[in-house]
Motif scaffolding. Sequence first.
Motif, PDB file in Angstrom:
ATOM      1  N   LYS A 229       5.898  -7.942 -12.058  1.00  0.00           N
ATOM      2  CA  LYS A 229       6.290  -8.630 -13.417  1.00  0.00           C
ATOM      3  C   LYS A 229       5.495  -8.265 -14.555  1.00  0.00           C
ATOM      4  CE  LYS A 229       8.069 -13.365 -13.925  1.00  0.00           C
ATOM      5  NZ  LYS A 229       7.282 -13.891 -15.287  1.00  0.00           N
ATOM      6  N   GLY A 230       6.073  -8.083 -15.646  1.00  0.00           N
ATOM      7  CA  GLY A 230       5.316  -7.542 -16.833  1.00  0.00           C
ATOM      8  C   GLY A 230       5.429  -6.253 -17.035  1.00  0.00           C
TER       9      GLY A 230
ATOM     10  N   VAL B 258       0.757  -1.225  -0.040  1.00  0.00           N
ATOM     11  CA  VAL B 258      -0.024  -0.045   0.009  1.00  0.00           C
ATOM     12  C   VAL B 258       0.986   1.291   0.030  1.00  0.00           C
ATOM     13  CG1 VAL B 258      -2.165  -0.871   1.326  1.00  0.00           C
ATOM     14  CG2 VAL B 258      -0.159  -0.068   2.475  1.00  0.00           C
ATOM     15  N   ASP B 259       2.127   1.326   0.398  1.00  0.00           N
ATOM     16  CA  ASP B 259       2.935   2.178   0.343  1.00  0.00           C
ATOM     17  C   ASP B 259       3.416   2.613  -1.068  1.00  0.00           C
ATOM     18  OD1 ASP B 259       3.107   2.229   3.180  1.00  0.00           O
ATOM     19  OD2 ASP B 259       4.727   1.069   3.341  1.00  0.00           O
ATOM     20  N   CYS B 260       3.105   1.936  -1.954  1.00  0.00           N
ATOM     21  CA  CYS B 260       3.776   2.037  -3.144  1.00  0.00           C
ATOM     22  C   CYS B 260       2.238   2.480  -4.284  1.00  0.00           C
ATOM     23  CB  CYS B 260       4.017   0.896  -3.939  1.00  0.00           C
ATOM     24  SG  CYS B 260       5.577   0.152  -3.032  1.00  0.00           S
ATOM     25  N   ASN B 261       2.252   3.650  -4.411  1.00  0.00           N
ATOM     26  CA  ASN B 261       1.099   4.319  -5.153  1.00  0.00           C
ATOM     27  C   ASN B 261       0.938   3.979  -6.625  1.00  0.00           C
ATOM     28  OD1 ASN B 261       0.189   5.239  -2.600  1.00  0.00           O
ATOM     29  ND2 ASN B 261       1.703   7.189  -3.149  1.00  0.00           N
ATOM     30  N   ALA B 262       2.089   3.762  -7.329  1.00  0.00           N
ATOM     31  CA  ALA B 262       1.885   3.648  -8.871  1.00  0.00           C
ATOM     32  C   ALA B 262       1.140   2.252  -9.025  1.00  0.00           C
ATOM     33  CB  ALA B 262       3.351   3.580  -9.325  1.00  0.00           C
ATOM     34  N   ASN B 263       0.509   2.611 -10.248  1.00  0.00           N
ATOM     35  CA  ASN B 263      -0.453   1.363 -10.799  1.00  0.00           C
ATOM     36  C   ASN B 263       0.739   0.275 -11.101  1.00  0.00           C
ATOM     37  OD1 ASN B 263      -2.881   2.629 -10.403  1.00  0.00           O
ATOM     38  ND2 ASN B 263      -3.027   3.049 -12.770  1.00  0.00           N
ATOM     39  N   ASN B 264       0.253  -0.878 -10.758  1.00  0.00           N
ATOM     40  CA  ASN B 264       1.279  -2.005 -10.871  1.00  0.00           C
ATOM     41  C   ASN B 264       2.556  -2.049 -10.207  1.00  0.00           C
ATOM     42  OD1 ASN B 264      -0.852  -3.415 -12.918  1.00  0.00           O
ATOM     43  ND2 ASN B 264      -0.240  -1.546 -14.275  1.00  0.00           N
ATOM     44  N   SER B 265       2.663  -1.289  -9.317  1.00  0.00           N
ATOM     45  CA  SER B 265       3.909  -1.387  -8.376  1.00  0.00           C
ATOM     46  C   SER B 265       3.500  -2.538  -7.325  1.00  0.00           C
ATOM     47  CB  SER B 265       4.373   0.018  -8.119  1.00  0.00           C
ATOM     48  OG  SER B 265       3.426   0.624  -7.254  1.00  0.00           O
ATOM     49  N   PHE B 266       4.711  -2.640  -6.721  1.00  0.00           N
ATOM     50  CA  PHE B 266       4.709  -3.500  -5.451  1.00  0.00           C
ATOM     51  C   PHE B 266       5.861  -3.134  -4.617  1.00  0.00           C
ATOM     52  CE2 PHE B 266       7.488  -7.106  -5.630  1.00  0.00           C
ATOM     53  CZ  PHE B 266       8.183  -6.519  -6.650  1.00  0.00           C
ATOM     54  N   CYS B 267       5.706  -3.556  -3.335  1.00  0.00           N
ATOM     55  CA  CYS B 267       6.711  -3.368  -2.430  1.00  0.00           C
ATOM     56  C   CYS B 267       7.522  -4.517  -2.446  1.00  0.00           C
ATOM     57  CB  CYS B 267       6.339  -2.803  -1.016  1.00  0.00           C
ATOM     58  SG  CYS B 267       7.621  -2.526   0.141  1.00  0.00           S
ATOM     59  N   ASN B 268       8.925  -4.312  -2.851  1.00  0.00           N
ATOM     60  CA  ASN B 268       9.683  -5.658  -2.799  1.00  0.00           C
ATOM     61  C   ASN B 268      10.353  -5.591  -1.275  1.00  0.00           C
ATOM     62  OD1 ASN B 268      12.058  -7.310  -2.701  1.00  0.00           O
ATOM     63  ND2 ASN B 268      12.400  -6.565  -4.859  1.00  0.00           N
ATOM     64  N   ILE B 269       9.925  -6.664  -0.579  1.00  0.00           N
ATOM     65  CA  ILE B 269      10.230  -6.460   1.061  1.00  0.00           C
ATOM     66  C   ILE B 269      11.659  -6.598   1.189  1.00  0.00           C
ATOM     67  CG2 ILE B 269       9.799  -7.438   3.008  1.00  0.00           C
ATOM     68  CD1 ILE B 269       6.777  -7.919   1.856  1.00  0.00           C
ATOM     69  N   SER B 270      12.232  -7.356   0.510  1.00  0.00           N
ATOM     70  CA  SER B 270      13.648  -7.936   0.482  1.00  0.00           C
ATOM     71  C   SER B 270      14.368  -6.487   0.262  1.00  0.00           C
ATOM     72  CB  SER B 270      14.159  -9.109  -0.214  1.00  0.00           C
ATOM     73  OG  SER B 270      14.121  -8.596  -1.682  1.00  0.00           O
ATOM     74  N   ARG B 271      14.277  -5.538  -0.402  1.00  0.00           N
ATOM     75  CA  ARG B 271      14.716  -4.387  -0.696  1.00  0.00           C
ATOM     76  C   ARG B 271      14.225  -3.122  -0.035  1.00  0.00           C
ATOM     77  NH1 ARG B 271      15.287  -4.619  -6.536  1.00  0.00           N
ATOM     78  NH2 ARG B 271      13.783  -2.691  -6.601  1.00  0.00           N
ATOM     79  N   SER B 272      13.068  -3.511   0.347  1.00  0.00           N
ATOM     80  CA  SER B 272      12.205  -2.052   1.041  1.00  0.00           C
ATOM     81  C   SER B 272      12.042  -1.131   0.104  1.00  0.00           C
ATOM     82  CB  SER B 272      12.855  -1.801   2.419  1.00  0.00           C
ATOM     83  OG  SER B 272      12.743  -2.580   3.386  1.00  0.00           O
ATOM     84  N   GLN B 273      11.848  -1.531  -0.990  1.00  0.00           N
ATOM     85  CA  GLN B 273      11.732  -0.595  -2.090  1.00  0.00           C
ATOM     86  C   GLN B 273      10.487  -0.895  -3.008  1.00  0.00           C
ATOM     87  OE1 GLN B 273      15.116  -0.464  -4.390  1.00  0.00           O
ATOM     88  NE2 GLN B 273      15.515   1.703  -4.241  1.00  0.00           N
ATOM     89  N   CYS B 274       9.904   0.280  -3.845  1.00  0.00           N
ATOM     90  CA  CYS B 274       8.658  -0.101  -4.489  1.00  0.00           C
ATOM     91  C   CYS B 274       9.321  -0.539  -6.024  1.00  0.00           C
ATOM     92  CB  CYS B 274       7.796   1.114  -4.614  1.00  0.00           C
ATOM     93  SG  CYS B 274       6.997   1.627  -3.349  1.00  0.00           S
TER      94      CYS B 274
ATOM     95  N   GLN C 253       5.587   5.680 -13.277  1.00  0.00           N
ATOM     96  CA  GLN C 253       4.696   5.011 -13.306  1.00  0.00           C
ATOM     97  C   GLN C 253       5.440   3.394 -13.970  1.00  0.00           C
ATOM     98  OE1 GLN C 253       1.843   5.619 -16.329  1.00  0.00           O
ATOM     99  NE2 GLN C 253       2.798   7.701 -17.159  1.00  0.00           N
ATOM    100  N   CYS C 254       4.470   2.442 -13.744  1.00  0.00           N
ATOM    101  CA  CYS C 254       4.953   1.161 -14.319  1.00  0.00           C
ATOM    102  C   CYS C 254       4.026   0.937 -15.373  1.00  0.00           C
ATOM    103  CB  CYS C 254       4.577  -0.097 -13.230  1.00  0.00           C
ATOM    104  SG  CYS C 254       5.580   0.107 -11.735  1.00  0.00           S
ATOM    105  N   LEU C 255       4.994   0.740 -16.698  1.00  0.00           N
ATOM    106  CA  LEU C 255       4.147   0.418 -18.106  1.00  0.00           C
ATOM    107  C   LEU C 255       4.172  -0.742 -18.279  1.00  0.00           C
ATOM    108  CD1 LEU C 255       6.131   3.619 -19.610  1.00  0.00           C
ATOM    109  CD2 LEU C 255       3.797   3.580 -18.874  1.00  0.00           C
ATOM    110  N   GLU C 256       3.248  -1.378 -18.949  1.00  0.00           N
ATOM    111  CA  GLU C 256       3.094  -2.567 -19.658  1.00  0.00           C
ATOM    112  C   GLU C 256       4.121  -3.135 -20.354  1.00  0.00           C
ATOM    113  OE1 GLU C 256      -0.786  -3.886 -20.376  1.00  0.00           O
ATOM    114  OE2 GLU C 256      -0.297  -6.025 -20.350  1.00  0.00           O
TER     115      GLU C 256
END
Length: 337
Positions: free
Chosen positions: A109-110, A89-105, A119-122
């Motif tokens: 995949k894809g 939820v900390d990552c606002n951009a569409n199709n982003s996620f929080c990579n917990i091992s890096r603590s970074q949005c 933004q994350c582009l398909e």
Amino acid sequence: MRRFLILFVILLIDRSIDAQQPIDPPVPCAKDQDCSELSKNQKNPTCKGGFCACLDDQQQLRNCSSLQRASQQEKAIVSQIYHRCKLDVDCNANNSFCNISRSQCDCKKGYVPSTKKEQCLEVARGLSFPCTEDKQCLAVQANTTCQNMQCVCINGYHVVDNVCYRNASYNGICARSEECNHINNAYCTDKKICECAKDTKIDNTLTNCIPLAQTIGDYCTSDAHCKKIEDSICVDSKCQCAEGEGKHFAKEITKCIYNRANGEPCEHDYDCYQPRSDTNSTDDYVNPLQCLGSICSCQDDYRTDNEKGICMRAGSPMVVPVLMILSSIVCGGLYLQ
Ligand SMILES: *[C@@H]1O[C@H](CO)[C@@H](O)[C@H](O)[C@H]1NC(C)=O
Ligand SMILES: *[C@@H]1O[C@H](CO)[C@@H](O)[C@H](O)[C@H]1NC(C)=O
Ligand SMILES: *[C@@H]1O[C@H](CO)[C@@H](O)[C@H](O)[C@H]1NC(C)=O
Ligand SMILES: *[C@@H]1O[C@H](CO)[C@@H](O)[C@H](O)[C@H]1NC(C)=O
Ligand SMILES: *[C@@H]1O[C@H](CO)[C@@H](O)[C@H](O)[C@H]1NC(C)=O
Ligand SMILES: *[C@@H]1O[C@H](CO)[C@@H](O)[C@H](O)[C@H]1NC(C)=O
């Protein structure tokens, strides 16, 4: 209660640490180019160990600062991707996620981060896929670009079975036949040169190998297309015998040979030929000559015109007989008077 309080404190500390930690995460990269965005304020960025590395004031190689970059632009926008996070939820951009091992949005995949990391582009699923940036297309295939919101081959490349291949030029070097494919009927020879397939020849546009003419009248764009018919040349996009040289096409031997006129010696009927231009003829021209007793002479329906020595159709209205008839009527009329 006490346990709960400790938990609460831990949570509070954790949150405050998070808040106080400089939002200055390293910027992941695959190649130097990925770091070029950082080059304005930061000197010579390169990709080292999966992160963008910049030289600091002491000429030490350090992870480039995304914060520095953020300050250059609007912080809120820039930090969308690669900003620090604990949960998705900390990552606002569409199709982003929080990579917990890096603590970074990061992008799912894809998806690939946009150039501005907003933004994350398909990732394109092939050519013609809708896009806004080249990297969406390049993520699946080299030599592609985003043009008019669609993934297409870059200039000088063409598509074969959904793959972009370089346009090899005619007689130019090629690695595989696909590179010659934009020239119809061309292929890559063993010598690695684009050439026309057997029994075809390149046309004037250098984009078509057209079949060699088999007979007079076949399509051509250059004399080379007519080479199977001896002494023929390309006139008005058709292989024709060189009329200026006094030749005609002998079907029986598929060759252009010299005309033998009325009264000249011959061996075969096809030796004798009266040029079409001698007799204001229509398209379905019939050669009126034949070889009779080794001499070219008029066929049965024709007779020799005494003035020109050419064969004229016997039954057809001709200038001379018509004039004769006319004059005889007129003279006869005058005579009667
Ligand atoms: C850059 O950041 C990564 C990830 O946090 C870290 O593992 C690496 O040691 C850093 N490199 C330098 C030169 O600071
Ligand atoms: C994010 O996705 C939603 C729903 O698909 C869309 O309405 C919105 O415009 C997207 N935002 C951006 C910045 O692309
Ligand atoms: C999270 O980041 C690490 C280090 O860059 C990477 O190896 C891993 O694949 C990432 N996780 C996901 C789910 O992408
Ligand atoms: C096109 O793609 C091929 C294969 O990836 C690559 O070797 C070549 O360098 C590319 N050509 C250009 C002009 O980018
Ligand atoms: C490459 O080939 C394609 C397909 O025939 C053509 O549309 C394009 O114009 C060619 N490009 C160049 C630069 O020759
Ligand atoms: C062919 O027609 C032209 C004019 O139409 C005429 O001048 C010429 O004499 C004609 N030739 C023959 C052989 O009839």
